[in-house]
Design a protein around this motif. Structure first.
Motif, PDB file in Angstrom:
ATOM      1  N   ALA A  45       0.403  -1.042  -0.077  1.00  0.00           N
ATOM      2  CA  ALA A  45       0.116  -0.061   0.040  1.00  0.00           C
ATOM      3  C   ALA A  45       0.454   0.846  -0.108  1.00  0.00           C
ATOM      4  O   ALA A  45       1.644   1.533   0.435  1.00  0.00           O
ATOM      5  CB  ALA A  45      -0.874   0.177   1.287  1.00  0.00           C
ATOM      6  N   GLU A  46       0.396   1.927  -0.247  1.00  0.00           N
ATOM      7  CA  GLU A  46       1.297   3.253  -0.426  1.00  0.00           C
ATOM      8  C   GLU A  46       1.120   4.007   1.276  1.00  0.00           C
ATOM      9  O   GLU A  46       0.046   4.579   1.404  1.00  0.00           O
ATOM     10  CB  GLU A  46       0.081   4.966  -1.191  1.00  0.00           C
ATOM     11  CG  GLU A  46       1.277   5.543  -1.355  1.00  0.00           C
ATOM     12  CD  GLU A  46       0.500   6.722  -2.578  1.00  0.00           C
ATOM     13  OE1 GLU A  46       0.800   7.424  -3.114  1.00  0.00           O
ATOM     14  OE2 GLU A  46      -0.347   6.285  -2.922  1.00  0.00           O
ATOM     15  N   LEU A  47       2.594   4.502   0.976  1.00  0.00           N
ATOM     16  CA  LEU A  47       2.474   4.854   2.577  1.00  0.00           C
ATOM     17  C   LEU A  47       1.835   6.415   3.362  1.00  0.00           C
ATOM     18  O   LEU A  47       2.325   7.322   2.031  1.00  0.00           O
ATOM     19  CB  LEU A  47       3.991   4.397   3.499  1.00  0.00           C
ATOM     20  CG  LEU A  47       3.879   2.416   3.283  1.00  0.00           C
ATOM     21  CD1 LEU A  47       5.621   2.662   3.198  1.00  0.00           C
ATOM     22  CD2 LEU A  47       3.527   1.857   3.719  1.00  0.00           C
ATOM     23  N   LYS A  48       1.774   6.138   4.363  1.00  0.00           N
ATOM     24  CA  LYS A  48       1.256   7.805   4.811  1.00  0.00           C
ATOM     25  C   LYS A  48       2.367   7.709   5.642  1.00  0.00           C
ATOM     26  O   LYS A  48       2.190   8.863   6.013  1.00  0.00           O
ATOM     27  CB  LYS A  48       0.220   7.870   5.704  1.00  0.00           C
ATOM     28  CG  LYS A  48      -1.225   7.576   4.646  1.00  0.00           C
ATOM     29  CD  LYS A  48      -2.382   7.916   5.359  1.00  0.00           C
ATOM     30  CE  LYS A  48      -2.525   9.164   5.851  1.00  0.00           C
ATOM     31  NZ  LYS A  48      -4.041   9.323   6.721  1.00  0.00           N
ATOM     32  N   GLY A 214       3.572   3.031   9.539  1.00  0.00           N
ATOM     33  CA  GLY A 214       3.730   2.928   8.277  1.00  0.00           C
ATOM     34  C   GLY A 214       2.164   3.710   7.215  1.00  0.00           C
ATOM     35  O   GLY A 214       2.233   4.492   6.229  1.00  0.00           O
ATOM     36  N   ARG A 215       1.155   3.303   8.388  1.00  0.00           N
ATOM     37  CA  ARG A 215       0.035   4.133   8.129  1.00  0.00           C
ATOM     38  C   ARG A 215      -0.461   5.527   8.405  1.00  0.00           C
ATOM     39  O   ARG A 215      -1.173   5.902   8.763  1.00  0.00           O
ATOM     40  CB  ARG A 215      -1.642   3.120   8.959  1.00  0.00           C
ATOM     41  CG  ARG A 215      -0.581   1.503   7.931  1.00  0.00           C
ATOM     42  CD  ARG A 215      -2.300   0.148   8.845  1.00  0.00           C
ATOM     43  NE  ARG A 215      -1.641  -1.232   7.631  1.00  0.00           N
ATOM     44  CZ  ARG A 215      -2.845  -1.457   8.176  1.00  0.00           C
ATOM     45  NH1 ARG A 215      -4.345  -1.974   9.367  1.00  0.00           N
ATOM     46  NH2 ARG A 215      -2.163  -2.990   7.523  1.00  0.00           N
ATOM     47  N   GLY A 216       0.821   5.674   9.340  1.00  0.00           N
ATOM     48  CA  GLY A 216       0.684   6.997   9.491  1.00  0.00           C
ATOM     49  C   GLY A 216      -0.347   7.526  11.299  1.00  0.00           C
ATOM     50  O   GLY A 216      -0.681   8.115  11.487  1.00  0.00           O
ATOM     51  N   SER A 226       2.582  10.729   1.477  1.00  0.00           N
ATOM     52  CA  SER A 226       2.671  10.613  -0.052  1.00  0.00           C
ATOM     53  C   SER A 226       0.876  10.859   0.028  1.00  0.00           C
ATOM     54  O   SER A 226       0.479  10.928  -1.003  1.00  0.00           O
ATOM     55  CB  SER A 226       2.629   9.498  -0.432  1.00  0.00           C
ATOM     56  OG  SER A 226       2.193   8.222   0.527  1.00  0.00           O
ATOM     57  N   TRP A 227      -0.074  11.315   1.252  1.00  0.00           N
ATOM     58  CA  TRP A 227      -1.484  10.999   0.637  1.00  0.00           C
ATOM     59  C   TRP A 227      -1.537  12.424   0.228  1.00  0.00           C
ATOM     60  O   TRP A 227      -1.001  12.876   1.632  1.00  0.00           O
ATOM     61  CB  TRP A 227      -1.982  11.080   1.804  1.00  0.00           C
ATOM     62  CG  TRP A 227      -3.271  11.566   2.035  1.00  0.00           C
ATOM     63  CD1 TRP A 227      -4.124  10.715   1.166  1.00  0.00           C
ATOM     64  CD2 TRP A 227      -3.508  12.648   2.191  1.00  0.00           C
ATOM     65  NE1 TRP A 227      -5.450  11.654   1.443  1.00  0.00           N
ATOM     66  CE2 TRP A 227      -5.462  11.970   2.131  1.00  0.00           C
ATOM     67  CE3 TRP A 227      -3.489  13.814   3.032  1.00  0.00           C
ATOM     68  CZ2 TRP A 227      -6.112  13.187   2.827  1.00  0.00           C
ATOM     69  CZ3 TRP A 227      -4.606  14.577   3.183  1.00  0.00           C
ATOM     70  CH2 TRP A 227      -5.429  14.416   3.047  1.00  0.00           C
ATOM     71  N   ASN A 228      -2.370  12.908  -0.434  1.00  0.00           N
ATOM     72  CA  ASN A 228      -2.537  13.913  -1.572  1.00  0.00           C
ATOM     73  C   ASN A 228      -3.199  14.510  -2.696  1.00  0.00           C
ATOM     74  O   ASN A 228      -3.346  14.042  -3.363  1.00  0.00           O
ATOM     75  CB  ASN A 228      -1.581  14.493  -1.404  1.00  0.00           C
ATOM     76  CG  ASN A 228      -1.299  16.010  -2.060  1.00  0.00           C
ATOM     77  OD1 ASN A 228      -2.359  16.982  -1.195  1.00  0.00           O
ATOM     78  ND2 ASN A 228      -0.848  16.548  -3.026  1.00  0.00           N
ATOM     79  N   PRO A 229      -4.745  14.130  -2.300  1.00  0.00           N
ATOM     80  CA  PRO A 229      -6.002  13.563  -3.152  1.00  0.00           C
ATOM     81  C   PRO A 229      -6.651  14.654  -3.428  1.00  0.00           C
ATOM     82  O   PRO A 229      -5.346  15.917  -2.747  1.00  0.00           O
ATOM     83  CB  PRO A 229      -6.548  13.559  -2.219  1.00  0.00           C
ATOM     84  CG  PRO A 229      -6.662  13.324  -0.953  1.00  0.00           C
ATOM     85  CD  PRO A 229      -6.037  13.226  -0.790  1.00  0.00           C
TER      86      PRO A 229
END
Lengths: 230, 449
Positions: A45-48, A214-216, A226-229
């Motif tokens: 998964a894309e990590l936070k 990793g999940r923040g 990496s989260w940036n919708p």
């Protein structure tokens, strides 16, 4: 100080201990390699957050009583835990320092060791009482749980007495014999006992830190998430 | 499109052979399955417990039902651990009773069934309070997976998974009925003042967001879809809903059967690729979010798109000023927010809901335990799909009910459908005067369009 002991006690303090220690190390190598052979769950998964920072942070959890509600709410329990484990380290340390570097074990240093042994002994008694009397602890306790804590508590007491005699210039006493016999037994027994939990501690903590780092969930201040919708 | 190609779900019709009790043959099969479940996290969690009891205050079951000491997390996990130790612990193989090891027999297996299906929601609150980092969530899921594979799984939970397998969504909503529902909701939305041009695009290729739903929404709570669509339209978000694999739930997370978890995930991945969307957008659903965001990439081996959630998107829209909100709409209400375990503790979404809530109201009160420290409401882990354990589930919700009551809130916000149902039940059971709403339902009436 000098460690003038009989040849027999010398054999117990050194070659016998080394063999027992070698056995313990071998058992630990097997134990750790068995764990390392287990597959690690993938993380695609894309990590936070940062898994490495999370793992490191989690490993230091033992030094951060504020990080868990269970220790935040029970500071006295945490202090006991710390003293007990320092007592463990110093008691085991004493069994190496006395035969190998007796010069280090000055009366002042020995008294510090004895202080922690004494406190750890009292905490051990309290932990035995807790295990016997608190229903939710008693219900999860196995004979090994009782045996391990009892053995440790007796070990502290024996170490305390043996050290007090050592300070008074009597290194070769019956108490010292018991102390080293118990040490030998420990080295042989610990890999099979719950006392070896410190070998498993890094596995559990690293697993935890990698997952939740990793999940923040941990390390919330990690930058460049990496989260940036859009 | 041919009828076969249009068929959703798996090609075969399946009814998992569930069993009413453990038999010697099933126990033998479980012995064979155990090694395959022992990855490093599970093995370390089974080996690492030191029986310190620090978890006893961490579990909503043991805190809400203190008279039953067998609900302490370490005790529950020990039902599985005893079996593990009898096979893998050195001393456990020689002197099993000394270390609490025990060969798997019917009595132990029954105890595992009772405690690991019916007395644990895999919320991981105990994990966060364990000095050794024992991951109870993973450990319990591994045990459940073994029991499920031999057929010892709560019937209704397995039925839910079977329905998903057979129909492509867990409530067997037919495709045409779903499309009709979306059209009807769109009409209802367009009837609202200022929403005449709002759309609920179905199967729009190239949309930025692929919005997924919980099947309870089209089936029982269409107004939540309407609220979500209203907010997304108001912010000018380019989204679509698939007519095929729109169900974000994955109850295989709860029953532990990885092939199904992977299958449901793969359908969704293919559907996102079919429509060419940039983001897979999880609707307001706790385990659904976790399944999509954190588990799906592992089950399918990585994905070529991004995955996010309504909570994250709504928070971003608020921060970007793309939603104009009138707080006076809610001026006579006090709000509190329940952090779903799979969204907060296992998902890392903790501040986003608070950004959204504070944008819509001035009267927000936190519960005593919040964010990653929040107690599970009792509806997680598939508990709502296990009616045989309902009395215990309701009893375990007491700590959450007490905390809600203490806030004085008359509206409990959350972002999870299992939480919604559980919160509604415990609010009624514990006589709390409050209603339950999700975040889109909070925002939609306050929108200034």
């Amino acid at each position: 100080m000098e460690n003038n002991v009989s040849h027999a006690l010398h054999i117990l303090e050194e070659p016998v201990q080394y063999m027992a220690l070698g056995f313990m190390v071998l058992m630990y190598i097997i134990k750790i390699s068995q764990m390392l052979k287990k597959p690690v769950p993938p993380e695609k998964a894309e990590l936070k957050g940062d898994r490495v920072v999370g793992a490191f942070d989690s490993l230091l959890n033992v030094l951060k009583p504020w990080s868990m509600e269970s220790t935040r709410k029970n500071p006295f329990f945490y202090v006991e835990f710390m003293i007990f484990h320092i007592g463990v380290a110093l008691t085991i340390g004493a069994t190496f320092f006395i035969p190998l570097v007796p010069v280090l074990m000055t009366p002042a240093v020995s008294k510090v060791f004895m202080l922690f042994m004494g406190l750890a002994f009292l905490i051990g008694l309290r932990r035995i009482y807790r295990r016997l009397t608190v229903p939710e602890i008693r219900i999860i306790s196995s004979p090994d749980d009782f045996f391990a804590i009892t053995l440790m508590t007796v070990f502290f007491a024996v170490g305390f007495v043996a050290m007090s005699m050592w300070i008074n210039g009597s290194p070769d006493t019956g108490w010292m014999w018991i102390f080293f016999l118990m040490t030998t037994f420990f080295l042989l027994y610990v890999p099979f006992s719950k006392i070896s939990h410190y070998v498993l501690y890094p596995f559990g903590r690293i697993n935890f830190g990698r997952t939740f780092g990793g999940r923040g969930v941990m390390n919330k201040k990690v930058k460049n998430s990496s989260w940036n919708p859009k | 499109m041919s009828e076969q190609a249009d068929k959703l779900g798996a090609g075969d019709e399946r009814k998992w052979p569930t069993k009413p009790e453990f038999t010697p043959e099933m126990l033998e099969e479980m012995e064979k399955l155990l090694p395959g479940k022992l990855n490093r996290v599970v093995a370390a969690s089974l080996s690492g417990c030191i029986h310190c009891g620090m978890c006893s205050d961490a579990c909503h079951y043991s805190v809400s039902i203190p008279e039953d000491k067998t609900l302490v997390p370490a005790y529950k996990a020990d039902r599985f651990r005893k079996w593990y130790k009898s096979r893998y612990d050195w001393l456990g193989q020689i002197f099993p009773s000394f270390v609490g090891a025990r060969k798997l027999d019917k009595e132990l297996a029954d105890d595992m069934y009772d405690k690991l299906w019916g007395a644990c929601t895999m919320c991981r609150r105990c994990t966060f309070n364990c000095p050794m980092g024992v991951d109870y969530g993973m450990l319990v899921r591994a045990a459940r997976g073994i029991m499920q594979q031999v057929g010892r799984v709560p019937q209704h939970l397995q039925d839910t998974v079977d329905t998903h397998h057979n129909s492509g969504n867990n409530m067997a909503v037919p495709r045409d009925e779903f499309i009709e529902t979306m059209e009807w909701i769109e009409e209802e939305l367009q009837d609202e003042e200022g929403c005449e041009n709002f759309k609920i695009p179905v199967d729009k290729k190239g949309a930025q967001y692929f919005l997924t739903l919980n099947p309870r929404e089209p089936k029982y709570y269409p107004l939540t879809i309407q609220a979500s669509a209203k907010v997304l339209n108001a912010a000018g978000v380019d989204f679509t809903i698939s007519s095929r694999y729109w169900d974000l739930t994955n109850y295989a997370l709860f029953n532990g059967y990885d092939p199904d978890a992977k299958e449901f995930s793969m359908w969704q991945v293919e559907d996102v690729k079919r429509l060419g969307c940039e983001y897979l957008l999880a609707g307001e659903c706790g385990h659904g979010y976790r399944s999509l965001r954190w588990e799906l990439p592992n089950w399918v081996g990585g994905v070529p798109f991004k995955i996010t959630s309504m909570m994250e998107l709504l928070a971003k829209l608020v921060q970007q000023g793309r939603l104009k909100l009138d707080k006076s709409v809610w001026k006579s209400h006090r709000f509190t927010y329940h952090d779903s375990c799979n969204i907060a503790r296992s998902g890392g979404i903790m501040e986003e809901p608070r950004i959204i809530i504070n944008a819509a109201t001035d009267d927000f009160v936190e519960m005593e335990h919040n964010r990653e420290n929040s107690y599970c409401c009792g509806g997680g882990g598939g508990a709502l799909a296990m009616p045989e354990f309902t009395p215990r589930r309701i009893a375990a919700g007491k700590i959450k009910a007490d905390e809600i009551k203490a806030t004085g809130a008359d509206i409990v916000l959350q972002s999870c459908h299992n939480c919604t149902d559980q919160l509604k039940e415990i609010i009624e059971h514990y006589h709390i005067k409050a209603k339950v709403m999700n975040l889109a339902e909070l925002l939609a009436p306050a929108l200034v369009i």
